[in-house]
Design an enzyme around this catalytic site. Structure first.
Site, PDB file in Angstrom:
ATOM      1  N   GLU A 126       1.052  -1.275   0.487  1.00 31.44           N
ATOM      2  CA  GLU A 126      -0.001   0.111  -0.174  1.00 31.44           C
ATOM      3  C   GLU A 126       0.921   1.693   0.076  1.00 31.44           C
ATOM      4  OE1 GLU A 126      -2.780  -0.231   3.044  1.00 31.44           O
ATOM      5  OE2 GLU A 126      -4.756  -2.206   2.328  1.00 31.44           O
ATOM      6  N   HIS A 242      -8.789   9.606   3.870  1.00 29.04           N
ATOM      7  CA  HIS A 242      -8.301   9.045   3.202  1.00 29.04           C
ATOM      8  C   HIS A 242      -8.316   9.541   1.435  1.00 29.04           C
ATOM      9  CE1 HIS A 242      -8.828   5.282   0.659  1.00 29.04           C
ATOM     10  NE2 HIS A 242      -7.754   4.294   1.837  1.00 29.04           N
ATOM     11  N   ARG A 288      -1.687   9.441   2.230  1.00 24.48           N
ATOM     12  CA  ARG A 288      -2.161   9.620   1.814  1.00 24.48           C
ATOM     13  C   ARG A 288      -2.391  11.429   2.179  1.00 24.48           C
ATOM     14  NH1 ARG A 288      -5.195   4.628   5.560  1.00 24.48           N
ATOM     15  NH2 ARG A 288      -5.386   3.817   4.024  1.00 24.48           N
ATOM     16  N   HIS A 349     -11.463   9.860   7.773  1.00 20.97           N
ATOM     17  CA  HIS A 349     -10.486   8.452   7.677  1.00 20.97           C
ATOM     18  C   HIS A 349     -10.644   7.896   9.412  1.00 20.97           C
ATOM     19  CE1 HIS A 349     -10.135   4.172   6.228  1.00 20.97           C
ATOM     20  NE2 HIS A 349      -9.017   4.570   6.443  1.00 20.97           N
ATOM     21  N   ARG A 384      -0.951   8.894   9.369  1.00 24.84           N
ATOM     22  CA  ARG A 384      -0.910   7.098   9.456  1.00 24.84           C
ATOM     23  C   ARG A 384      -0.080   6.457   8.477  1.00 24.84           C
ATOM     24  NH1 ARG A 384      -4.361   3.320   8.798  1.00 24.84           N
ATOM     25  NH2 ARG A 384      -6.128   4.522   8.395  1.00 24.84           N
TER      26      ARG A 384
END
Length: 547
Positions: A126, A242, A288, A349, A384
């Protein structure tokens, strides 16, 4: 402004119950901690909805841990620190990357069925991960599979008692020590539950925003409760949006997992152009916050409400196998992953900040612990790294239980009978209102609108101050009777919203999930520090020497 309790408490009027350990919340952190603690203690798990309803249930991508022989904890550490934008605690990250693989094995022992290929755990990659280290289950239903396995153990364990449809309102503390919690029962009555240790595992606060991937239970209750009880909260300005949530008429902001981009999905603007090359060398696998702001920039250029995610290079068979939940959800709205570009836009998110804890999950209030998204352990920093959240929950869930087992027994039976609600802002001329569900829902929508307008992906001092002023005008609600779930949730949401905005206004730089248009650069000289908030005290900085 924010009261120390939501109502006056007359403990002598309530039923008292005594247990060894209270756990608030039923996500992966709460379930895992309950199972471990129940080997030695009588555990009461309190959930305001049901055992299966939590943010964990909707986690798609997976859980990050070093499994492959070509990966190492050092690589995982480097990736986490890089994504955290200078605010991670290196000691907390070391704990995560070293203890995470054993935690995964414990999940497997407890019945979690991760996907395999040729008898080996199947790994994917990811955003901002340098290696394939993401375990997944049923393709894109990792969270649900973990909750399924753990909740089965919880439901069957004789030393774990589960209270569904119960609302934890406030902690009872004396001399900075948590003695228990006031709980609203389904019939509306209050009960005082006392315990030697209380663990907050109540999840995040995505419902502060109208567009969120979180379920409706994610109203920031744990942070608000801990703040009222005197615990320190940290870095509340860092909200992760997100980048890719489904944006389609009639559809909720359903999460379109980052794992699609890990498998080669491309972001395209309305013209069909692949635009991430203009924003970051890692393209679609950039951190992100960068991807989310890039999408917003493209949306603004074209006056569009969305961009597209294109994974049409994959076959229908592969997509149905690897992403069955996403595939079926898109199909229900007439979108076919193998043929159509999927309209997506950012949505709230994850909460990187939260209740400050040490490496054992202890808060600044004795005998009060926090674990999971509600906590600020130092792992996530300002942004994160994908799939680190589930790893954090199991690693620190175990550490919390280990610490609880070291506590000395205490006498919790002699708590004073009356705990008044104090520190009110509106104490005179409170406007009359209709105490109806519709009124509380209306205020909730107003709060979400304020947060989206003034504390979204882009922020300025003037906009944040306007938002704070609007929220403070809503603070009159603290004077009204808070006797329904809707009222209690709104009080907690308002508390968290004020904590987010005040911290965002205070941090005069851009870093990770916090972007200030009036301070667009990262400033390590002045702001490589955490921001602490504590009731009845001014905001303060805390140095981040542990980097």
């Amino acid at each position: 402004m924010i009261p120390n309790r939501l109502i006056d408490y007359h403990l002598s009027e309530y039923i008292h119950k005594q247990v060894d350990v209270i756990i608030i919340g039923s996500g992966i952190a709460g379930l895992f901690a309950a199972i471990l603690a129940s080997e030695y203690k009588h555990v009461l798990m309190i959930t305001k909805k049901s055992l299966l309803e939590s943010n964990t249930r909707y986690a798609q991508g997976g859980i990050a841990a070093v499994i492959s022989t070509d990966d190492s904890p050092l690589y995982h550490r480097q990736d986490t620190l890089l994504a955290g934008a200078g605010l991670c605690s290196s000691s907390a990250v070391d704990v995560l990357v070293q203890e995470g693989p054993a935690g995964v094995q414990e999940l497997i022992r407890l019945g979690t069925l991760f996907d395999t290929i040729d008898g080996q755990l199947e790994l994917t990659r990811e955003g901002a991960h340098s290696h394939r280290r993401i375990l997944h289950a049923n393709g894109d239903s990792t969270g649900y599979e973990i909750v399924r396995a753990l909740s089965q153990h919880v439901a069957e364990h004789p030393r774990i008692e589960v209270w569904d449809e119960h609302f934890a309102i406030d902690f009872i503390t004396e001399h900075n020590e948590c003695k228990g919690v006031i709980v609203k029962q389904p019939d509306g009555s209050l009960i005082y539950v006392q315990a030697e240790a209380t663990v907050i595992c109540s999840g995040g606060s995505g419902q502060l925003y109208q567009y969120t991937t979180n379920p409706d239970v994610a109203t920031g209750d744990g942070v608000a409760m801990a703040y009222r009880a005197g615990a320190q909260v940290r870095d509340m300005e860092f909200i992760q949006f997100h980048p890719t949530a489904l944006c389609y008429p009639g559809a909720p902001r359903f999460l379109i997992s980052e794992a699609l981009r890990g498998e080669g999905a491309i972001l395209r603007n309305r013209k069909g152009e692949a635009f991430m090359k203009n924003y970051h060398p890692l393209l679609e696998l950039a951190p992100r916050d960068i991807v989310a702001r890039a999408i917003i920039s493209e949306m603004e250029k074209e006056d569009s409400a969305f961009v597209y995610l294109d994974i049409t290079h994959e076959t229908e068979e592969v997509l149905k196998h690897r992403f069955p939940t996403i595939y079926e959800t898109c199909m229900s709205y007439g979108l076919q992953l193998a043929q159509d570009w999927i309209p997506v836009a950012p949505a709230a998110h994850y909460m990187m900040g939260g209740i400050k804890t040490d490496l054992q999950g202890a808060t600044s209030v004795q005998r009060l612990f926090a674990c999971g998204e509600v906590s600020s352990t130092g792992i996530h920093g300002a942004n994160r790294l994908a799939s680190n959240s589930l790893s954090e929950a199991i690693v620190f869930g175990k550490r919390v239980v280990q610490q609880i087992l070291q506590l000395n027994p205490i006498d919790i039976s002699n708590t004073d009978c009356v705990f008044p609600k104090t520190n009110l802002f509106y104490d005179k001329n409170v406007p009359e209102f209709t105490n109806s569900t519709e009124q509380w829902i209306s205020w909730r929508l107003e709060l979400q609108g304020i947060m989206g307008q003034h504390a979204g992906l882009r922020r300025t001092a003037s906009s944040l101050q306007q938002g704070i002023d609007k929220l403070e005008a809503l603070a009159v609600i603290f004077e009204y009777p808070l006797n329904t779930r809707e009222a209690l949730e709104l009080a907690n949401m308002l508390t968290c919203a004020l904590l987010v905005m005040r911290s965002a206004l205070y941090r005069e730089e851009s870093r990770g999930g916090h972007y200030r248009e009036d301070f667009p650069e990262r400033n390590d000289d002045q702001w490589q520090q955490h921001i602490l908030q504590q009731i009845d005290q001014e905001l303060t900085k805390e140095s981040n020497d542990d980097v």
